[in-house]
Motif scaffolding. Structure first.
Motif, PDB file in Angstrom:
ATOM      1  N   ASP A 131      -6.131 -20.595 -38.848  1.00  0.00           N
ATOM      2  CA  ASP A 131      -5.183 -20.302 -37.775  1.00  0.00           C
ATOM      3  C   ASP A 131      -5.801 -19.346 -36.772  1.00  0.00           C
ATOM      4  O   ASP A 131      -6.754 -18.638 -37.078  1.00  0.00           O
ATOM      5  N   GLY A 132      -5.219 -19.317 -35.575  1.00  0.00           N
ATOM      6  CA  GLY A 132      -5.671 -18.376 -34.552  1.00  0.00           C
ATOM      7  C   GLY A 132      -6.971 -18.819 -33.908  1.00  0.00           C
ATOM      8  O   GLY A 132      -7.375 -19.975 -33.978  1.00  0.00           O
ATOM      9  N   ASP A 133      -7.638 -17.850 -33.270  1.00  0.00           N
ATOM     10  CA  ASP A 133      -8.897 -18.137 -32.587  1.00  0.00           C
ATOM     11  C   ASP A 133      -9.960 -18.531 -33.600  1.00  0.00           C
ATOM     12  O   ASP A 133     -10.146 -17.873 -34.616  1.00  0.00           O
ATOM     13  N   ASP A 134     -10.672 -19.614 -33.307  1.00  0.00           N
ATOM     14  CA  ASP A 134     -11.762 -20.055 -34.171  1.00  0.00           C
ATOM     15  C   ASP A 134     -13.082 -19.411 -33.761  1.00  0.00           C
ATOM     16  O   ASP A 134     -13.972 -19.224 -34.588  1.00  0.00           O
ATOM     17  N   GLU A 135     -13.233 -19.110 -32.489  1.00  0.00           N
ATOM     18  CA  GLU A 135     -14.396 -18.384 -31.983  1.00  0.00           C
ATOM     19  C   GLU A 135     -13.902 -17.362 -30.968  1.00  0.00           C
ATOM     20  O   GLU A 135     -12.911 -17.599 -30.279  1.00  0.00           O
ATOM     21  N   GLN A 136     -14.596 -16.232 -30.895  1.00  0.00           N
ATOM     22  CA  GLN A 136     -14.258 -15.208 -29.917  1.00  0.00           C
ATOM     23  C   GLN A 136     -15.525 -14.648 -29.294  1.00  0.00           C
ATOM     24  O   GLN A 136     -16.557 -14.541 -29.961  1.00  0.00           O
TER      25      GLN A 136
ATOM     26  N   HIS B  78     -20.568 -12.366 -29.417  1.00  0.00           N
ATOM     27  CA  HIS B  78     -19.915 -13.576 -29.925  1.00  0.00           C
ATOM     28  C   HIS B  78     -19.696 -13.381 -31.419  1.00  0.00           C
ATOM     29  O   HIS B  78     -20.600 -12.937 -32.124  1.00  0.00           O
ATOM     30  N   THR B  79     -18.502 -13.708 -31.927  1.00  0.00           N
ATOM     31  CA  THR B  79     -18.191 -13.449 -33.339  1.00  0.00           C
ATOM     32  C   THR B  79     -18.800 -14.466 -34.295  1.00  0.00           C
ATOM     33  O   THR B  79     -18.764 -14.256 -35.499  1.00  0.00           O
ATOM     34  N   GLY B  80     -19.341 -15.555 -33.784  1.00  0.00           N
ATOM     35  CA  GLY B  80     -19.984 -16.535 -34.661  1.00  0.00           C
ATOM     36  C   GLY B  80     -19.469 -17.937 -34.448  1.00  0.00           C
ATOM     37  O   GLY B  80     -18.408 -18.157 -33.873  1.00  0.00           O
ATOM     38  N   ASP B  81     -20.241 -18.893 -34.915  1.00  0.00           N
ATOM     39  CA  ASP B  81     -19.972 -20.314 -34.707  1.00  0.00           C
ATOM     40  C   ASP B  81     -19.025 -20.848 -35.779  1.00  0.00           C
ATOM     41  O   ASP B  81     -19.289 -20.724 -36.965  1.00  0.00           O
ATOM     42  N   ASN B  82     -17.908 -21.439 -35.345  1.00  0.00           N
ATOM     43  CA  ASN B  82     -17.001 -22.151 -36.245  1.00  0.00           C
ATOM     44  C   ASN B  82     -17.258 -23.634 -36.007  1.00  0.00           C
ATOM     45  O   ASN B  82     -17.118 -24.105 -34.878  1.00  0.00           O
ATOM     46  N   ARG B  83     -17.612 -24.369 -37.041  1.00  0.00           N
ATOM     47  CA  ARG B  83     -17.979 -25.778 -36.869  1.00  0.00           C
ATOM     48  C   ARG B  83     -16.903 -26.757 -37.288  1.00  0.00           C
ATOM     49  O   ARG B  83     -17.160 -27.955 -37.316  1.00  0.00           O
ATOM     50  N   THR B  84     -15.694 -26.278 -37.630  1.00  0.00           N
ATOM     51  CA  THR B  84     -14.678 -27.200 -38.124  1.00  0.00           C
ATOM     52  C   THR B  84     -13.329 -27.073 -37.433  1.00  0.00           C
ATOM     53  O   THR B  84     -12.558 -28.023 -37.410  1.00  0.00           O
ATOM     54  N   GLY B  85     -12.995 -25.900 -36.901  1.00  0.00           N
ATOM     55  CA  GLY B  85     -11.658 -25.686 -36.352  1.00  0.00           C
ATOM     56  C   GLY B  85     -10.644 -25.340 -37.425  1.00  0.00           C
ATOM     57  O   GLY B  85      -9.459 -25.239 -37.148  1.00  0.00           O
ATOM     58  N   ALA B  86     -11.091 -25.133 -38.668  1.00  0.00           N
ATOM     59  CA  ALA B  86     -10.175 -24.802 -39.767  1.00  0.00           C
ATOM     60  C   ALA B  86      -9.645 -23.386 -39.602  1.00  0.00           C
ATOM     61  O   ALA B  86     -10.322 -22.515 -39.070  1.00  0.00           O
TER      62      ALA B  86
ATOM     63  N   MET C 175     -12.403 -13.321 -25.069  1.00  0.00           N
ATOM     64  CA  MET C 175     -12.120 -14.710 -24.765  1.00  0.00           C
ATOM     65  C   MET C 175     -12.022 -15.427 -26.101  1.00  0.00           C
ATOM     66  O   MET C 175     -12.980 -15.462 -26.872  1.00  0.00           O
ATOM     67  N   GLY C 176     -10.834 -15.949 -26.423  1.00  0.00           N
ATOM     68  CA  GLY C 176     -10.616 -16.643 -27.684  1.00  0.00           C
ATOM     69  C   GLY C 176     -10.560 -18.151 -27.469  1.00  0.00           C
ATOM     70  O   GLY C 176     -10.005 -18.620 -26.478  1.00  0.00           O
ATOM     71  N   LEU C 177     -11.145 -18.890 -28.393  1.00  0.00           N
ATOM     72  CA  LEU C 177     -11.145 -20.349 -28.360  1.00  0.00           C
ATOM     73  C   LEU C 177     -10.604 -20.833 -29.694  1.00  0.00           C
ATOM     74  O   LEU C 177     -11.060 -20.392 -30.746  1.00  0.00           O
ATOM     75  N   GLY C 178      -9.613 -21.717 -29.655  1.00  0.00           N
ATOM     76  CA  GLY C 178      -9.046 -22.249 -30.890  1.00  0.00           C
ATOM     77  C   GLY C 178      -8.817 -23.744 -30.797  1.00  0.00           C
ATOM     78  O   GLY C 178      -8.627 -24.290 -29.711  1.00  0.00           O
ATOM     79  N   TRP C 179      -8.846 -24.396 -31.953  1.00  0.00           N
ATOM     80  CA  TRP C 179      -8.596 -25.834 -32.021  1.00  0.00           C
ATOM     81  C   TRP C 179      -8.349 -26.227 -33.465  1.00  0.00           C
ATOM     82  O   TRP C 179      -8.583 -25.445 -34.374  1.00  0.00           O
TER      83      TRP C 179
END
Length: 193
Positions: free
Chosen positions: A91-96, A81-89, A26-30
């Motif tokens: 390309d691609g999935d920011d968290e998986q 979980h691949t880890g917490d991204n706190r900025t959305g910086a 499950m990929g999440l991007g922003w």
């Protein structure tokens, strides 16, 4: 071929050409919120911290484990979980969140995926936010849900992956909510179990 999901849609988790999926991501991007400065000068980005989480439920619809930024691995090791991204910086999935469906204990009936805005922005404010399901064996996108068009709320119950007659299926829930973590959504999630 990817399916663009809409609220309430159900899909079978099968590979193209047949056979059940064994591992899914499950990929999440922003993207960060970009604001323009005075007369177009001094533009800056506002960090956005969206968080992907998955809650594992047993036959009695009780939560047995939660994978999120404070616990990156399920107790049994089937979900990571691949880890917490706190900025959305970037390309691609920011968290998986990677799920080995074959290793999920038989006592687990369903997995519910959620997205929360930990920093409190609504999805209407966040650029290019999406959530997607990928066949991890070949990188093929199975389904995608566009979050940015969803409106002024800070959380969403995305989807439920569940066992049915010995096979894994997915139900795209797409229900809006509010809250900074999955815990705020548990009362809403119970209606979908």
């Amino acid at each position: 071929m990817s399916v663009s999901l809409s609220k309430g849609q159900k899909i079978n988790l099968e590979k193209q050409g047949g056979g059940a999926l064994g591992k899914v991501t499950m990929g999440l991007g922003w993207d960060a919120i970009k604001s323009k400065g005075f007369l177009g000068f001094g533009s800056k980005s506002e960090a956005v911290d969206l968080d992907a989480s998955v809650v594992m439920f047993d036959e009695g619809n009780s939560p047995v484990d939660v994978i999120w930024f404070r616990q990156l691995r399920s107790k049994d090791g089937s979900v990571v979980h691949t880890g917490d991204n706190r900025t959305g910086a970037g390309d691609g999935d920011d968290e998986q969140i990677n799920v080995d469906l074959g290793a999920v204990p038989a006592s687990v009936k369903s997995l519910v995926f959620t997205v929360n805005s930990f920093t409190g922005q609504t999805f209407a404010q966040v650029e290019n936010a999406y959530c997607r399901l990928v066949d991890a064996s070949n990188g093929q996108e199975v389904a995608r849900f566009n979050l940015s068009v969803q409106g002024p709320h800070s959380a969403q119950i995305m989807a439920k992956v569940y066992r049915h007659n010995g096979a894994w299926k997915m139900h795209a829930i797409g229900e809006n909510g509010n809250g900074r973590t999955f815990d705020d959504l548990l009362p809403q999630i119970s209606a979908h179990l």
